[in-house]
Design a protein around this motif. Structure first.
Motif, mmCIF file in Angstrom:
data_model
loop_
_atom_site.group_PDB
_atom_site.id
_atom_site.type_symbol
_atom_site.label_atom_id
_atom_site.label_comp_id
_atom_site.label_asym_id
_atom_site.label_seq_id
_atom_site.Cartn_x
_atom_site.Cartn_y
_atom_site.Cartn_z
ATOM 1 N N PRO A 138 0.796 -1.175 -0.211
ATOM 2 C CA PRO A 138 0.138 0.073 -0.002
ATOM 3 C C PRO A 138 0.627 1.110 -0.086
ATOM 4 O O PRO A 138 0.507 2.149 -0.575
ATOM 5 C CB PRO A 138 -0.955 -0.027 1.315
ATOM 6 C CG PRO A 138 -0.156 -1.223 1.988
ATOM 7 C CD PRO A 138 0.433 -1.990 1.162
ATOM 8 N N VAL A 139 2.105 1.042 0.744
ATOM 9 C CA VAL A 139 2.912 2.326 0.599
ATOM 10 C C VAL A 139 3.375 2.723 -0.944
ATOM 11 O O VAL A 139 3.531 3.826 -1.153
ATOM 12 C CB VAL A 139 4.043 2.337 1.570
ATOM 13 C CG1 VAL A 139 5.103 3.641 1.227
ATOM 14 C CG2 VAL A 139 3.608 2.161 3.025
ATOM 15 N N ALA A 140 3.825 1.848 -1.535
ATOM 16 C CA ALA A 140 4.479 1.955 -3.040
ATOM 17 C C ALA A 140 3.241 2.153 -3.765
ATOM 18 O O ALA A 140 3.663 3.188 -4.409
ATOM 19 C CB ALA A 140 5.079 0.553 -3.401
ATOM 20 N N ILE B 1 9.959 4.424 -3.623
ATOM 21 C CA ILE B 1 9.957 4.392 -2.127
ATOM 22 C C ILE B 1 11.155 3.528 -2.084
ATOM 23 O O ILE B 1 11.239 2.411 -2.642
ATOM 24 C CB ILE B 1 8.791 3.973 -1.378
ATOM 25 C CG1 ILE B 1 7.711 5.032 -1.932
ATOM 26 C CG2 ILE B 1 8.834 3.908 0.008
ATOM 27 C CD1 ILE B 1 7.867 6.414 -1.235
ATOM 28 N N ASN B 2 12.146 3.777 -0.989
ATOM 29 C CA ASN B 2 13.321 3.004 -0.773
ATOM 30 C C ASN B 2 12.828 2.260 0.513
ATOM 31 O O ASN B 2 12.823 2.967 1.729
ATOM 32 C CB ASN B 2 14.477 3.620 -0.633
ATOM 33 C CG ASN B 2 14.950 4.318 -2.001
ATOM 34 O OD1 ASN B 2 16.022 3.850 -2.622
ATOM 35 N ND2 ASN B 2 14.376 5.271 -2.411
ATOM 36 N N ASN C 16 14.871 -1.512 -4.744
ATOM 37 C CA ASN C 16 15.530 -0.392 -3.880
ATOM 38 C C ASN C 16 15.738 -0.419 -2.427
ATOM 39 O O ASN C 16 15.845 0.343 -1.763
ATOM 40 C CB ASN C 16 14.868 1.028 -4.220
ATOM 41 C CG ASN C 16 14.886 1.312 -5.536
ATOM 42 O OD1 ASN C 16 15.865 1.247 -6.273
ATOM 43 N ND2 ASN C 16 13.724 1.691 -6.135
ATOM 44 N N ALA C 17 15.382 -1.761 -1.944
ATOM 45 C CA ALA C 17 15.276 -1.957 -0.401
ATOM 46 C C ALA C 17 16.726 -2.202 -0.022
ATOM 47 O O ALA C 17 17.518 -2.486 -0.812
ATOM 48 C CB ALA C 17 14.523 -3.452 -0.418
ATOM 49 N N ALA D 142 13.322 9.049 -0.984
ATOM 50 C CA ALA D 142 12.020 8.657 0.029
ATOM 51 C C ALA D 142 12.238 7.432 0.305
ATOM 52 O O ALA D 142 12.471 6.443 -0.199
ATOM 53 C CB ALA D 142 10.666 8.740 -0.762
ATOM 54 N N ILE D 143 12.361 7.341 1.626
ATOM 55 C CA ILE D 143 12.580 6.115 2.648
ATOM 56 C C ILE D 143 11.304 5.662 3.448
ATOM 57 O O ILE D 143 10.658 6.497 3.964
ATOM 58 C CB ILE D 143 13.679 6.142 3.554
ATOM 59 C CG1 ILE D 143 15.056 6.790 2.809
ATOM 60 C CG2 ILE D 143 13.994 4.773 4.480
ATOM 61 C CD1 ILE D 143 15.735 5.677 1.851
#
Length: 192
Positions: A48-50, A57-58, A79-80, A105-106
């Motif tokens: 949901p964040v992505a 998002i990282n 990008n984790a 953005a992390i």
């Protein structure tokens, strides 16, 4: 590129399965370093964040997820940043700080492990430390609902939190604990 393609594919699928709703996406700055600080209720919380973010998002992810070759490749492409949760992982610390200083953005699930209830005092202090060291704003996020068909999954984003008042304060455990509690209170307040 791989990240954007995957998000494009997953977004309609997730909407069909979970019927997710998002609120407050206008609170996410379009550029500059930010830390999305979210609660952690399920292993799929990164989805949901992505899919609700225009930005790439990282994610900070436990190193165990990188154990097998395919998943190592996949999460690296996404990008984790692998982190050893059982030690002071300097490699993960430096990489996270570098990405923030590059304006990325992390997302950090500050509770460190999946927890159904938010305990504002039990969260890890990484979000506070990275925000202080990088000058990044912190965007609180709250995920609620069930990861099952029609589980009414919802993600809410709060207003960005800046830590300007701590700019000249020496970084100590007590200060990090205070900031972490304030941030987690903002995450918890999103349930209102």
């Amino acid at each position: 590129m791989f990240y954007r393609i995957l998000v494009f594919i997953i977004r309609p699928i997730a909407w069909l399965i979970y019927g997710y709703k998002s609120y407050g996406i206008e609170n996410i700055p379009e550029d500059g370093p930010i830390i999305i600080c979210a609660n952690h209720i399920h292993g799929l919380d990164c989805v949901p964040v992505a899919i609700t973010n225009k930005r790439t998002i990282n994610f900070i992810a436990k190193k165990e997820l990188f154990k097998y070759r395919f998943f190592n490749w996949l999460f690296t492409k996404l990008n984790a940043i692998p982190v050893d949760r059982n030690s002071a992982d300097m490699k993960a610390y430096k990489e996270t700080l570098k990405r923030l200083k590059d304006g990325k953005a992390i997302c950090i699930f500050a509770q460190g492990a999946r927890v159904l209830e938010i305990d504002t005092k039990a969260a890890k202090q990484g979000v506070a430390l990275f925000a202080l060291m990088s000058g990044a704003a912190v965007v609180p996020a709250l995920i609620t609902g069930k990861y099952r068909p029609f589980g009414k999954l919802t993600i809410r984003y709060g207003l960005p939190i800046t830590l300007d008042e701590y700019k000249d304060v020496r970084v100590k455990t007590e200060v990090l604990a205070e900031i972490t509690e304030k941030i987690m209170e903002k995450v918890s307040d999103l349930s209102q």
